[in-house]
Design a protein around this motif. Structure first.
Motif, PDB file in Angstrom:
ATOM      1  N   ILE A   1       0.816  -1.223   0.000  1.00 13.21           N
ATOM      2  CA  ILE A   1       0.000   0.000   0.000  1.00 13.21           C
ATOM      3  C   ILE A   1       0.846   1.268   0.000  1.00 13.21           C
ATOM      4  CG2 ILE A   1      -1.936  -1.129   1.160  1.00 13.21           C
ATOM      5  CD1 ILE A   1      -1.011   0.246   3.741  1.00 13.21           C
ATOM      6  N   SER A   2       2.130   1.173   0.292  1.00 11.79           N
ATOM      7  CA  SER A   2       2.945   2.385   0.370  1.00 11.79           C
ATOM      8  C   SER A   2       3.447   2.843  -1.003  1.00 11.79           C
ATOM      9  CB  SER A   2       4.156   2.159   1.283  1.00 11.79           C
ATOM     10  OG  SER A   2       5.053   1.215   0.707  1.00 11.79           O
ATOM     11  N   TYR A   3       3.423   1.962  -2.002  1.00  9.63           N
ATOM     12  CA  TYR A   3       4.010   2.313  -3.290  1.00  9.63           C
ATOM     13  C   TYR A   3       3.198   3.359  -4.053  1.00  9.63           C
ATOM     14  CZ  TYR A   3       7.839  -1.072  -3.315  1.00  9.63           C
ATOM     15  OH  TYR A   3       8.998  -1.744  -3.036  1.00  9.63           O
ATOM     16  N   LEU A   4       1.870   3.296  -3.980  1.00  8.26           N
ATOM     17  CA  LEU A   4       1.077   4.279  -4.720  1.00  8.26           C
ATOM     18  C   LEU A   4       1.298   5.694  -4.188  1.00  8.26           C
ATOM     19  CD1 LEU A   4      -0.818   4.953  -6.966  1.00  8.26           C
ATOM     20  CD2 LEU A   4      -2.765   4.348  -5.509  1.00  8.26           C
ATOM     21  N   PRO A   5       1.246   5.925  -2.858  1.00 11.79           N
ATOM     22  CA  PRO A   5       1.585   7.272  -2.378  1.00 11.79           C
ATOM     23  C   PRO A   5       2.980   7.718  -2.790  1.00 11.79           C
ATOM     24  CG  PRO A   5       0.538   6.007  -0.635  1.00 11.79           C
ATOM     25  CD  PRO A   5       0.787   5.055  -1.758  1.00 11.79           C
ATOM     26  N   MET A   6       3.949   6.785  -2.772  1.00  9.75           N
ATOM     27  CA  MET A   6       5.306   7.146  -3.195  1.00  9.75           C
ATOM     28  C   MET A   6       5.345   7.528  -4.674  1.00  9.75           C
ATOM     29  SD  MET A   6       7.163   7.034  -0.494  1.00  9.75           S
ATOM     30  CE  MET A   6       8.863   6.979  -1.016  1.00  9.75           C
ATOM     31  N   MET A   7       4.494   6.882  -5.477  1.00 11.43           N
ATOM     32  CA  MET A   7       4.422   7.248  -6.888  1.00 11.43           C
ATOM     33  C   MET A   7       3.790   8.626  -7.074  1.00 11.43           C
ATOM     34  SD  MET A   7       5.981   5.306  -8.891  1.00 11.43           S
ATOM     35  CE  MET A   7       5.321   5.976 -10.417  1.00 11.43           C
ATOM     36  N   VAL A   8       2.869   8.992  -6.183  1.00  6.42           N
ATOM     37  CA  VAL A   8       2.311  10.349  -6.231  1.00  6.42           C
ATOM     38  C   VAL A   8       3.415  11.359  -5.939  1.00  6.42           C
ATOM     39  CG1 VAL A   8       0.663  11.949  -5.195  1.00  6.42           C
ATOM     40  CG2 VAL A   8      -0.001   9.571  -5.619  1.00  6.42           C
ATOM     41  N   GLY A   9       4.274  11.048  -4.952  1.00  3.81           N
ATOM     42  CA  GLY A   9       5.423  11.910  -4.705  1.00  3.81           C
ATOM     43  C   GLY A   9       6.333  12.003  -5.912  1.00  3.81           C
ATOM     44  N   THR A  10       6.540  10.862  -6.578  1.00  3.64           N
ATOM     45  CA  THR A  10       7.349  10.843  -7.801  1.00  3.64           C
ATOM     46  C   THR A  10       6.710  11.705  -8.883  1.00  3.64           C
ATOM     47  OG1 THR A  10       8.063   8.583  -7.296  1.00  3.64           O
ATOM     48  CG2 THR A  10       8.380   9.341  -9.555  1.00  3.64           C
ATOM     49  N   LEU A  11       5.391  11.599  -9.013  1.00  7.72           N
ATOM     50  CA  LEU A  11       4.662  12.398  -9.997  1.00  7.72           C
ATOM     51  C   LEU A  11       4.922  13.881  -9.803  1.00  7.72           C
ATOM     52  CD1 LEU A  11       2.394  13.029 -12.101  1.00  7.72           C
ATOM     53  CD2 LEU A  11       0.758  12.791 -10.221  1.00  7.72           C
ATOM     54  N   TYR A  12       4.816  14.357  -8.571  1.00 10.83           N
ATOM     55  CA  TYR A  12       4.940  15.800  -8.353  1.00 10.83           C
ATOM     56  C   TYR A  12       6.393  16.262  -8.379  1.00 10.83           C
ATOM     57  CZ  TYR A  12       0.029  16.272  -8.011  1.00 10.83           C
ATOM     58  OH  TYR A  12      -1.297  16.294  -8.359  1.00 10.83           O
ATOM     59  N   GLY A  13       7.337  15.349  -8.141  1.00 11.03           N
ATOM     60  CA  GLY A  13       8.722  15.692  -8.410  1.00 11.03           C
ATOM     61  C   GLY A  13       8.994  15.766  -9.895  1.00 11.03           C
ATOM     62  N   ALA A  14       8.393  14.851 -10.650  1.00  8.94           N
ATOM     63  CA  ALA A  14       8.589  14.808 -12.096  1.00  8.94           C
ATOM     64  C   ALA A  14       8.029  16.038 -12.783  1.00  8.94           C
ATOM     65  CB  ALA A  14       7.951  13.542 -12.675  1.00  8.94           C
ATOM     66  N   VAL A  15       6.931  16.580 -12.256  1.00 12.57           N
ATOM     67  CA  VAL A  15       6.319  17.771 -12.871  1.00 12.57           C
ATOM     68  C   VAL A  15       6.726  19.037 -12.134  1.00 12.57           C
ATOM     69  CG1 VAL A  15       4.374  16.420 -13.719  1.00 12.57           C
ATOM     70  CG2 VAL A  15       4.171  17.596 -11.517  1.00 12.57           C
ATOM     71  N   THR A  16       7.681  18.921 -11.188  1.00 13.66           N
ATOM     72  CA  THR A  16       8.271  20.040 -10.445  1.00 13.66           C
ATOM     73  C   THR A  16       7.212  20.937  -9.811  1.00 13.66           C
ATOM     74  OG1 THR A  16       8.429  21.579 -12.323  1.00 13.66           O
ATOM     75  CG2 THR A  16      10.240  20.011 -12.029  1.00 13.66           C
ATOM     76  N   ASN A  17       6.199  20.313  -9.224  1.00 14.84           N
ATOM     77  CA  ASN A  17       5.106  21.094  -8.635  1.00 14.84           C
ATOM     78  C   ASN A  17       5.073  20.885  -7.122  1.00 14.84           C
ATOM     79  OD1 ASN A  17       1.931  21.260  -7.843  1.00 14.84           O
ATOM     80  ND2 ASN A  17       2.447  22.713  -9.453  1.00 14.84           N
ATOM     81  N   THR A  18       5.609  21.828  -6.391  1.00 15.93           N
ATOM     82  CA  THR A  18       5.698  21.713  -4.938  1.00 15.93           C
ATOM     83  C   THR A  18       4.347  21.850  -4.236  1.00 15.93           C
ATOM     84  OG1 THR A  18       7.925  22.649  -5.088  1.00 15.93           O
ATOM     85  CG2 THR A  18       6.945  22.533  -2.909  1.00 15.93           C
ATOM     86  N   PRO A  19       3.458  22.778  -4.645  1.00 11.44           N
ATOM     87  CA  PRO A  19       2.149  22.837  -3.982  1.00 11.44           C
ATOM     88  C   PRO A  19       1.366  21.529  -4.094  1.00 11.44           C
ATOM     89  CG  PRO A  19       2.516  24.829  -5.240  1.00 11.44           C
ATOM     90  CD  PRO A  19       3.628  23.893  -5.596  1.00 11.44           C
ATOM     91  N   GLY A  20       1.514  20.819  -5.216  1.00 14.78           N
ATOM     92  CA  GLY A  20       0.859  19.522  -5.356  1.00 14.78           C
ATOM     93  C   GLY A  20       1.379  18.521  -4.352  1.00 14.78           C
ATOM     94  N   LEU A  21       2.697  18.563  -4.092  1.00 14.62           N
ATOM     95  CA  LEU A  21       3.273  17.712  -3.048  1.00 14.62           C
ATOM     96  C   LEU A  21       2.657  18.037  -1.697  1.00 14.62           C
ATOM     97  CD1 LEU A  21       5.463  15.708  -1.975  1.00 14.62           C
ATOM     98  CD2 LEU A  21       6.969  17.710  -1.740  1.00 14.62           C
ATOM     99  N   GLY A  22       2.485  19.333  -1.421  1.00 24.02           N
ATOM    100  CA  GLY A  22       1.872  19.730  -0.158  1.00 24.02           C
ATOM    101  C   GLY A  22       0.439  19.245  -0.034  1.00 24.02           C
ATOM    102  N   ALA A  23      -0.321  19.352  -1.125  1.00 29.56           N
ATOM    103  CA  ALA A  23      -1.710  18.894  -1.108  1.00 29.56           C
ATOM    104  C   ALA A  23      -1.779  17.382  -0.910  1.00 29.56           C
ATOM    105  CB  ALA A  23      -2.402  19.289  -2.410  1.00 29.56           C
ATOM    106  N   ALA A  24      -0.880  16.637  -1.561  1.00 28.68           N
ATOM    107  CA  ALA A  24      -0.858  15.182  -1.410  1.00 28.68           C
ATOM    108  C   ALA A  24      -0.480  14.795   0.018  1.00 28.68           C
ATOM    109  CB  ALA A  24       0.129  14.576  -2.409  1.00 28.68           C
ATOM    110  N   ASN A  25       0.495  15.499   0.595  1.00 29.63           N
ATOM    111  CA  ASN A  25       0.902  15.245   1.982  1.00 29.63           C
ATOM    112  C   ASN A  25      -0.264  15.456   2.934  1.00 29.63           C
ATOM    113  OD1 ASN A  25       3.426  14.271   2.763  1.00 29.63           O
ATOM    114  ND2 ASN A  25       4.451  16.149   2.113  1.00 29.63           N
TER     115      ASN A  25
END
Length: 564
Positions: free
Chosen positions: A130-154
């Motif tokens: 279950i931890s891999y999908l959230p980690m992929m969301v983190g990867t997604l927002y690093g890949a698109v260089t969007n920090t506010p999205g990381l904050g919203a996901a967190n």
């Protein structure tokens, strides 16, 4: 050694206020300075604060978790709110004819980013963990260089894991981010070769478009009344008949110069100075009469022409028509300058604090108007701090409202990122209607944004530092780098090619659109460096507001819907 105990306590006593302030100061300062270093002309900028925080957290230089969480959330709120205030005035206006297409392409790229992320998740990772999908969301927002999205996901993860134990997705974000920055620029360059673009030809096309584009910029001309139909007609009657906005700022009748108003009567032979939208110049000239070679502004007349700065909050939101400049004050407003752009002074244009208006009329009348408008640069130097915090209050309340969506395990909330962002956009666009002065100087907006961003990044990095190197070295760090690169590049190549081949957009506009879709300033800097025109910046600003909103909103939807 005891004489240095105070220094040891300063660095090791995590409950000390001095220690916490020192921690943030060191992490932010080192991160900002290192972020200025360029590799192949590209720097990571302020995002390097995240990596400085990770190192600090890894060596045990940290602070109590509640303090880190507060600084992280408050920084995120401040950052996204100031972004909303900045983009709000142009958010809805960005959906013009070309704007709809560009925003549609941006939304498509965002959807493709998510689809590629899920494809990588199912291909490369164990879906039973279950931890891999959230980690992929983190990867997604690093890949698109969007920090506010990381904050919203967190934040959404804290809802899914209310008792703690949420995956440290900032580690995956940090793995994907550096190659994300390079991947955006690299994919933009690759589109140039795939579509066989010649930069010189694109520049020529932009130049031709500028020459042929008829827009709403103010256009000034001197005309003589030769149409017999206008004899005895008032300025208001002529205006209504033409059904076009124009301002007659000065009129000469039988050698006497005056400032006309709506009741001024036209006579054949009158000479006038007209300001209108560039699109309307030919129709107005054809109806009234030919151009003259004289220039009223150069004649020795007792009239003043002055740019006046609006700083009086009472003027905020009032239209030019409601101010009755001509009939009450005996002056005319010929154009309005807003954010460095000249706008035609149409009757229905609402004025905003920070606008500059060009006023023409008798000197004493112009001075009276200047006093009424404020015309004090000192007022603008003081930020409207009350508006910011009123907006944050409304944003937090709005972000806390639960929205039940079928299939969701818990109600969706816009949260600390989405709520303030939407409220800030609305206040930035319509705040004047409820007497909120939203004007903030560019430097003040950037300062507050950067403070919020570095607080957020430092907090996230410090919290993630404990497990970061284990994730990268012993875990799946290299896999996050690879999948992040795929998430970055594939949507750009698809959408960029469609934008060029299907919609025939200029390459520089496409480059700006891609940078705006990924909310990535380094990519915009690259696009500006290869183009002498404003096309990249226009493409960036057209899609940036919607892209930022969708990045933040979809971050929470993915976490709540798929991880709940």
């Amino acid at each position: 050694m005891e004489s240095f105990q105070w220094l040891k306590d300063l660095f090791m006593s995590t409950d000390s206020v001095a220690h916490i302030v020192l921690l943030y100061a060191i992490v932010i300062a080192i991160g900002v300075y290192l972020g200025k270093i360029k590799v192949f002309g590209v720097s990571l900028g302020v995002t390097f604060v995240l990596f400085a925080g990770i190192i600090a957290g890894h060596i045990g230089f940290t602070a109590p978790t509640p303090i880190l969480t507060f600084a992280q959330d408050f920084g995120l709120i401040l950052f996204v709110f100031m972004i909303g205030l900045q983009v709000g005035p142009g958010f809805f206006e960005s959906f013009g004819t070309a704007g709809i297409k560009l925003n549609g392409l941006a939304a498509t790229a965002i959807l493709l980013n998510i689809l590629v992320m899920f494809a990588c998740y199912y291909i490369f990772f164990d879906t039973n963990n279950i931890s891999y999908l959230p980690m992929m969301v983190g990867t997604l927002y690093g890949a698109v260089t969007n920090t506010p999205g990381l904050g919203a996901a967190n934040e959404a993860l804290n809802t899914v894991f209310p008792n703690g134990g949420a995956p440290q997705i900032a580690s995956a974000y940090a793995c994907a981010y550096p190659l994300g920055v390079l991947g955006i620029i690299g994919a933009t360059i690759l589109i140039r070769y795939v579509c066989k673009v010649r930069l010189e030809k694109e520049e020529e096309c932009l130049k031709e478009m500028e020459e042929t584009n008829v827009n709403k910029k103010p256009y000034k001309m001197h005309l003589e009344v030769t149409n017999q139909y206008l004899e005895g007609k008032t300025l208001l009657q002529v205006h209504d008949f033409l059904n076009r906005d124009f301002v007659v700022s000065r009129l000469v009748h039988e050698g006497e110069l005056c400032i006309p108003n709506r009741d001024t009567i036209f006579h054949v032979g009158d000479q006038m100075l007209i300001v209108c939208a560039e699109a309307d110049q030919e129709a107005i000239m054809a109806f009234i009469g030919p151009k003259l070679d004289i220039d009223f502004e150069q004649q020795d007349q007792p009239l003043a022409c002055k740019r006046i700065l609006i700083t009086n909050p009472k003027i905020n939101g009032k239209t030019l028509a409601s101010m009755h400049f001509s009939s009450v004050h005996g002056v005319n407003v010929t154009r309005v300058t807003r954010h460095g752009m000249d706008l035609f002074a149409s009757a229905g244009l609402p004025l905003q604090v920070g606008d500059k208006i060009m006023v023409v009329g008798p000197e004493d009348a112009v001075d009276r108007v200047a006093n009424q408008m404020g015309n004090s640069i000192r007022r603008l130097n003081a930020p409207n701090i009350a508006t910011i915090f009123v907006g944050i209050i409304l944003g937090i309340i709005f972000g806390s409202l639960p929205f039940a969506i079928p299939g969701m395990p818990v109600p969706v909330k816009l949260g600390l990122a989405g709520g303030p962002l939407i409220i800030a956009i609305l206040i930035g666009r319509y705040g004047y209607k409820i007497h909120l002065v939203t004007y903030t100087t560019t430097s003040a907006n950037m300062m507050l944004r950067e403070i919020g961003l570095v607080l957020f990044l430092a907090s996230v990095g410090i919290k993630a530092g404990d497990m970061f190197f284990e994730t990268v070295i012993d875990g799946d760090g290299l896999l996050y780098v690879l999948t992040g690169f795929l998430i970055t590049v594939i949507p750009i190549l698809i959408v960029g090619t469609i934008a060029r081949i299907r919609y025939q957009f200029n390459y520089f506009t496409i480059a700006g659109m891609i940078a705006g879709t990924y909310t990535d300033p380094p990519a915009l800097a690259y696009a500006n460096s290869i183009c002498s025109k404003e096309a990249p910046a226009l493409g960036y600003s057209t899609v940036y507001p919607l892209s930022m909103f969708l990045r933040i909103f979809t971050a929470q939807i993915i976490i709540l819907f798929f991880c709940g």
